[in-house]
Write a protein that holds these residues in place. Structure first.
Motif: not given
Length: 435
Positions: A120-125, A148-149
């Motif tokens: 699972n990958v969460g990305a933000a700039s 994840k959801d």
């Protein structure tokens, strides 16, 4: 850098400190938080010492994979972080995610066991003019929680500090309506190739979203929101209508090809689905026998009476049925006894590294036997090299698609490619050196 122990990997506090220093020099930074899916199963099954060995191997592979482009750290447990220079857009960060996923299709070998890691990958700039490390990191954490959801993609991008799950979903609901109203959605076409002659014999329709801010992106988040707000039928029927419209256009220029379109689960539970297909075919003056409707294994696994009835009606109308992403995840193959299908599309994860992995080759060979027993065509997805092509020919797989031949492209580009193939014949082979 090769780490000898998990202890030598920068921990959460060191990692956050590095981000903070970077923001002082240049606030344009991007962050990926990478969670190893179901890693606790490894530790609970084989012990924590063994689990740490596997986790260290995963960490070193991630660090090696992005060595020249990122700063690497361990946030805690089985979650890692990557700091990427620049205020990257969603599609650019998704490319990093795709690179990660494809690389880890190669199994991790540890003692006598092999594992395929998923993430699972969460990305933000970092938002413009933001210098608060806590806000930036919280943004990535929020994205990871949403990833994840997600049902359709284990990637999520967060783009502003006020992002929260309800606000994001409402924004995407508005995005769906706007995208449909403002013609932001577009169908791209990836050719299906007869592997021995290299002739184009079909095409798959794939949805793309021309986002006004982020440019051309894969519409995973849009589909997720459509499911959440019961708008998937509207979106799914838009895609189908565009596919029928495109078929009519292709027919008019002499390209009568089999056209594959993905079905959404909600459409199979729509009692008017078959009638709507008939009306679309009549509206665009095309035959349903020209279409192949693809469903995923989880829909087939539902094994409901309604799904079987709908698929039976669709086949009676002349359309064919395909199982997409065959073998992806944990599959119970019993549905193959109960549902009549015409094609099996083996997941690209088994085609990747088929030239290096005897297991991947064995899986493809077994899939061919299953397809023959079920009187189905076996289609290979994700063909990316000449080696893949030659091995698939040896196994006896007759058709497939992938970047070796063409990525998904707009309809006018596809017409140009298909006309080149059909009218010039062997030049397609010679120019691409695939014979």
């Amino acid at each position: 850098m090769q780490h000898e122990s998990l202890i030598t990997i920068p921990n959460r506090y060191v990692f956050l400190g590095e981000i903070e220093q970077l923001l002082k020099i240049d606030p344009e930074q991007s962050l990926l938080l990478i969670d190893v899916v179901r890693f606790s199963d490894v530790s609970s099954s084989f012990g924590y010492e063994y689990g740490d060995k596997v986790l260290l191997e995963i960490a070193n592979r991630i660090a090696f994979l992005f060595n020249d482009n990122a700063i690497f750290g361990r946030i805690g447990g089985d979650v890692f972080g990557l700091i990427l220079s620049g205020g990257l857009q969603q599609n650019q960060l998704y490319d990093f995610y795709s690179h990660l996923i494809q690389h880890f299709k190669i199994p991790i070998q540890c003692n006598d066991h092999a594992f395929i890691a998923d993430f699972n990958v969460g990305a933000a700039s970092n938002p413009k003019n933001n210098s608060d490390i806590n806000h930036f990191f919280s943004l990535a954490e929020t994205a990871l929680k949403q990833a994840k959801d997600n049902k359709f993609d284990n990637f999520q991008y967060a783009q502003n500090l006020t992002d929260n799950s309800s606000g994001r979903a409402l924004a995407f609901k508005a995005d769906i309506t706007r995208a449909l109203d403002q013609n932001e959605l577009e169908i791209y076409f990836q050719p299906k190739i007869e592997l021995n002659t290299l002739q184009i014999i079909g095409v798959e329709c794939l949805l793309r979203w021309n986002h006004p801010l982020d440019g051309l992106i894969f519409p995973g988040a849009l589909i997720e929101a459509a499911e959440s707000y019961n708008m998937m039928n509207e979106l799914g029927y838009w895609v189908l209508d565009q596919a029928f419209k495109s078929a009519a256009h292709l027919n008019s220029v002499g390209l009568r090809l089999k056209i594959a379109v993905n079905m959404s689960p909600s459409q199979l539970y729509d009692l008017k689905f078959a009638n709507k297909l008939i009306k679309m075919a009549q509206k665009h003056q095309v035959e349903l026998s020209q279409f192949e409707l693809e469903l995923t294994e989880d829909v087939a696994l539902s094994n409901s009476i309604l799904v079987k009835k709908q698929l039976s009606q669709v086949r009676a109308l002349g359309a064919t049925i395909a199982i997409d992403d065959f073998g992806k995840g944990y599959s119970n193959l019993a549905y193959l006894r109960d549902i009549e299908i015409d094609s099996i599309k083996i997941d690209k994860s088994f085609i990747m590294q088929i030239d290096e992995s005897p297991v991947n080759r064995a899986i493809v060979e077994a899939s061919k036997l299953i397809a023959e027993a079920a009187n189905c065509e076996l289609i290979a997805e994700g063909i990316e090299s000449i080696q893949h092509l030659h091995i698939l020919r040896e196994i006896g797989v007759s058709s497939g698609q992938g970047f070796l031949f063409s990525k998904a492209i707009p309809i006018n580009d596809f017409i140009e490619l298909a006309n080149k193939d059909i009218t010039v014949g062997t030049s397609f082979v010679r120019e691409n050196q695939l014979a």
